[in-house]
Design an enzyme around this catalytic site. Sequence first.
Site, short mmCIF file in Angstrom:
data_model
loop_
_atom_site.label_atom_id
_atom_site.label_comp_id
_atom_site.label_asym_id
_atom_site.label_seq_id
_atom_site.Cartn_x
_atom_site.Cartn_y
_atom_site.Cartn_z
N SER A 224 0.87 -1.12 0.14
CA SER A 224 0.08 0.02 0.10
C SER A 224 1.00 1.32 -0.13
CB SER A 224 -0.90 -0.14 1.35
OG SER A 224 -0.36 0.53 2.20
N ASP A 225 0.18 2.34 -0.46
CA ASP A 225 1.09 3.58 0.00
C ASP A 225 0.91 3.80 1.20
OD1 ASP A 225 1.99 6.01 -0.58
OD2 ASP A 225 0.98 6.50 -2.16
N TRP A 226 1.52 4.82 1.71
CA TRP A 226 1.73 5.48 3.28
C TRP A 226 0.45 5.76 3.74
CZ3 TRP A 226 6.62 4.66 5.14
CH2 TRP A 226 7.01 5.25 6.44
N GLY A 227 -0.15 4.64 4.50
CA GLY A 227 -1.58 5.21 4.99
C GLY A 227 -2.58 5.16 4.35
N ALA A 228 -2.62 4.42 3.22
CA ALA A 228 -3.66 4.22 2.09
C ALA A 228 -4.48 3.01 2.43
CB ALA A 228 -3.17 3.85 0.90
#
Length: 657
Positions: A224-228
Amino acid sequence: MDIKLVLSKMTLEEKIQLLTYDNLLDTKGFEEFGIPSIEMADGPSGIHSLHGKDKEIEGGAVMFPTPAVVAASWDRELAWREGEALARECNFQGVDLALAPGVNIKRSPLCGRNFEYYSEDPVLSGEMGAAVINGIQSKGVGTCLKHFTANNQETDRTAISSEIDERTLREIYLKPFEIAIEKSNPVSIMAAYNRLNGVYCSQNKWLLNKVLREDWGYEGAVISDWGAVHDEAASFAAGLDMKMPKDADLCEKLKKAVEEGSLSEAQIDRAAENMIKLALKVSSGEKENYDRAKQHRIAQEIVEESIILMKNEENILPINREKVKKLVVLGYLAETPTVMGGGSSGMYNTERSVIEAPLDFIKELAGDDMEVIYHPVYGSAWTSSYNDRAKKTCDGADMAIIFIGDEHFGVETECFDRYGIYYNPAIDWMIKGACRTCDNIVLVTQNSCVTVPKNLPDKVKAIVHMGLSGEGGGSAIAKVLFGNVNPSGKTTETFMNKLTDRLDFPGDGKKVIYDERWAVGYRYYDSHPDEVWYPFGHGLSYTNFEYSDISVVKGDDQTVEVEFKLKNVGKVFGKEVVQLYVGKPESFVSRPIKELKNFDKIALQPNEEKTVKLILDKHDFEYYNICNDGWTLEEGEYNIMIGASAADIKLTASIEL
């Protein structure tokens, strides 16, 4: 390693620990099972390890040009070399996985992160991305292709839903990912922040399972992207393999999901298996002696191949030493250039001392026979006095080179989109002031996103686009200005002369509607040439090229071979980017006038001629048919076009399929 056997010996908790960070940008390793930990780092414009290994490099980690600059070279081999150089940075710093490259389409010039992306065209984006990936992975370092998919704005990026019909998705926004995966097989791919048609990309089963795994056969890891990640159970059930950043509560969340039946242990095993495979692939990078000077030279060479000569009236460039005895350099960006964009790809540990200032190299190449006068002209405040400062400085000058661009890296940055495409008033005043006393004005632009001056005076006879060029741009731009290097870069997006409201951008906070469908970039501007300042694929040279003798031949294996001759009819060595476009003049479905399908960069000595061969396969003629959920080859006549740009077609032919 027998991964299935290893998984059978691991507890559920141990397997879940593989699915998120352990510390900073490290994954969890299990020595007892032979599973190494891997370190990740951002990498589009250089590698900056969070463990601080880059601080051990004298001068800091090497700052390479932004991807937008690399793409302007239109050179697959050069992109591969950049990837190889990035891998050397990784290996020296102990980084196993570079979180790069990004191949998202430049849908709007207002996207703040466009400097990190390659092009408005899916073929150019996919090909350049694949070349960088192959270069990085050639040395045992892994890559993470991002941001999957339709992450085309920063405004509301963590919540906005990109509403796109499937044909447009397949042909434009998914295509660069498909090309990069097919031609380079990145070991991992990053799911984007945004929603796609209402569903977060990180938990979009259609995207991560149907398209990525089933249709494309991808077998790498999906992170995932950071915090996605918004729903852990839904994400891992949909095909996600790793949640970023570290989530100390992930074990409890997923165990509860298994107990409640929203997630199976088999799905956790699948994710854990993919993460083990990833760790085994990238934990043994090829170590070699690190030579920062060599790395710096590669950064220089990339810029030399990527600088775009946009305009050159009366051939005032390269600088004629017989005619130019007094040279004025204006604009503080000549002394303190803007070299990178902001956000996670920023190279904040690179020391300013290693970043080349164009002014230093202009003075060096000018030598003792040319007087060089410099004035920064403007600073942080905007006042009309810049007009007078420029006017006085240029009085009596034979030529003035004005450096313009974004004042600081925050103008083009992750997290924020741009407000417009025009330079600030200080720059316009400076240009107009210089034109009051000097007849030969050259603009050098330092920005990656499309930015245009207002009411450009006629005395501006040359425009040279260098972009956000990293630490090696100063010498490169000086060499181009003086003719030591013949510019060969081409635009990778359309430079429009005005910003219209034809796009729904950035949406209403909840949704952004892609109702322009395939009409992205030159696909739209081909029908609206009055809105174009400089077209897609445009770039001039200090020499001239002649195109001739096109032939198109169908092969037995459903390929089409396009041949033509290219000759350097000028007096100096040069390189030309040749572009192959395909169009279907009569079709049952709406289609663009033409679409880029292949390209090459050809080097020629004066009076040298080469036969250029470009290959098309049947997929280059297909469109995505939503009726049968697949690609369709429509029978009939197709136009084959060879161009020096999207607006400068040199040769045409047709073929029946």
